[in-house]
Design a protein around this motif. Sequence first.
Motif, PDB file in Angstrom:
ATOM      1  N   ILE A  69      -4.677 -44.809 -16.965  1.00  0.00           N
ATOM      2  CA  ILE A  69      -4.613 -43.739 -15.960  1.00  0.00           C
ATOM      3  C   ILE A  69      -3.549 -44.063 -14.919  1.00  0.00           C
ATOM      4  O   ILE A  69      -2.746 -43.203 -14.547  1.00  0.00           O
ATOM      5  CB  ILE A  69      -5.995 -43.509 -15.313  1.00  0.00           C
ATOM      6  CG1 ILE A  69      -6.957 -42.890 -16.338  1.00  0.00           C
ATOM      7  CG2 ILE A  69      -5.873 -42.639 -14.063  1.00  0.00           C
ATOM      8  CD1 ILE A  69      -8.402 -42.828 -15.869  1.00  0.00           C
ATOM      9  N   ILE A  94      -0.065 -43.265 -16.015  1.00  0.00           N
ATOM     10  CA  ILE A  94       0.219 -41.825 -15.938  1.00  0.00           C
ATOM     11  C   ILE A  94       0.489 -41.409 -14.500  1.00  0.00           C
ATOM     12  O   ILE A  94       1.425 -40.660 -14.223  1.00  0.00           O
ATOM     13  CB  ILE A  94      -0.948 -41.015 -16.550  1.00  0.00           C
ATOM     14  CG1 ILE A  94      -1.012 -41.281 -18.057  1.00  0.00           C
ATOM     15  CG2 ILE A  94      -0.795 -39.526 -16.252  1.00  0.00           C
ATOM     16  CD1 ILE A  94      -2.261 -40.771 -18.726  1.00  0.00           C
ATOM     17  N   VAL A  95      -0.311 -41.904 -13.573  1.00  0.00           N
ATOM     18  CA  VAL A  95      -0.151 -41.540 -12.162  1.00  0.00           C
ATOM     19  C   VAL A  95       1.206 -42.012 -11.633  1.00  0.00           C
ATOM     20  O   VAL A  95       1.853 -41.313 -10.857  1.00  0.00           O
ATOM     21  CB  VAL A  95      -1.302 -42.111 -11.310  1.00  0.00           C
ATOM     22  CG1 VAL A  95      -1.062 -41.887  -9.824  1.00  0.00           C
ATOM     23  CG2 VAL A  95      -2.636 -41.496 -11.736  1.00  0.00           C
ATOM     24  N   LYS A 132       4.354 -36.457 -14.371  1.00  0.00           N
ATOM     25  CA  LYS A 132       3.043 -36.070 -14.899  1.00  0.00           C
ATOM     26  C   LYS A 132       2.218 -35.414 -13.804  1.00  0.00           C
ATOM     27  O   LYS A 132       2.187 -35.875 -12.672  1.00  0.00           O
ATOM     28  CB  LYS A 132       2.283 -37.288 -15.431  1.00  0.00           C
ATOM     29  CG  LYS A 132       3.018 -38.070 -16.480  1.00  0.00           C
ATOM     30  CD  LYS A 132       2.916 -37.422 -17.825  1.00  0.00           C
ATOM     31  CE  LYS A 132       3.610 -38.310 -18.852  1.00  0.00           C
ATOM     32  NZ  LYS A 132       3.495 -37.858 -20.181  1.00  0.00           N
ATOM     33  N   GLN A 176      -1.023 -34.021 -14.873  1.00  0.00           N
ATOM     34  CA  GLN A 176      -2.389 -34.025 -15.386  1.00  0.00           C
ATOM     35  C   GLN A 176      -2.661 -35.301 -16.172  1.00  0.00           C
ATOM     36  O   GLN A 176      -1.756 -35.888 -16.744  1.00  0.00           O
ATOM     37  CB  GLN A 176      -2.648 -32.829 -16.309  1.00  0.00           C
ATOM     38  CG  GLN A 176      -2.686 -31.513 -15.587  1.00  0.00           C
ATOM     39  CD  GLN A 176      -3.029 -30.384 -16.549  1.00  0.00           C
ATOM     40  OE1 GLN A 176      -2.651 -30.395 -17.703  1.00  0.00           O
ATOM     41  NE2 GLN A 176      -3.749 -29.390 -16.038  1.00  0.00           N
ATOM     42  N   ILE A 177      -3.934 -35.666 -16.182  1.00  0.00           N
ATOM     43  CA  ILE A 177      -4.402 -36.796 -16.973  1.00  0.00           C
ATOM     44  C   ILE A 177      -5.357 -36.239 -18.024  1.00  0.00           C
ATOM     45  O   ILE A 177      -6.353 -35.604 -17.674  1.00  0.00           O
ATOM     46  CB  ILE A 177      -5.137 -37.828 -16.094  1.00  0.00           C
ATOM     47  CG1 ILE A 177      -4.251 -38.286 -14.941  1.00  0.00           C
ATOM     48  CG2 ILE A 177      -5.598 -39.017 -16.936  1.00  0.00           C
ATOM     49  CD1 ILE A 177      -4.993 -39.023 -13.842  1.00  0.00           C
TER      50      ILE A 177
END
Length: 133
Positions: free
Chosen positions: A32, A35-36, A41, A43-44
């Motif tokens: 996570i 991705i952050v 990005k 959305q996860i």
Amino acid sequence: MRRNTIAILILIILLLTGCSRVTHNTDLENSIQSIVKDKNKVQIKIDSLANFEWDKGFLFTPYTTEESMEKQMGVNFKDRSKIYSRDDIYLLVFLHNEKVVQYVEINRNQSDFSICSKEYISPLKALITINRH
């Protein structure tokens, strides 16, 4: 005979406590966070990252109390993250068959997170929105 009885009791206790343990999933946490960190990005997609069985995921904001979490999830939960006194994380708690199975601390990193107006996410609708500051 007495040693066998004691050994069996110890084994039963270990099995029972092992089955009810709630796991702090640091592998999912790291996925996570990757991705952050990617500013492109927004959305996860949790369903593609979670490699365990779950049917509900609850996202809790900073300063959420244990009592509030338990009320929303409908189950008892011992919050090891101490989110009730923290503003640096969100807490994502996963349930399977009405039992807490895993949780993830999501570092804010100048971001907030939401699951829109839903009460919880499910494997079929497992999107968390990243709102960057």
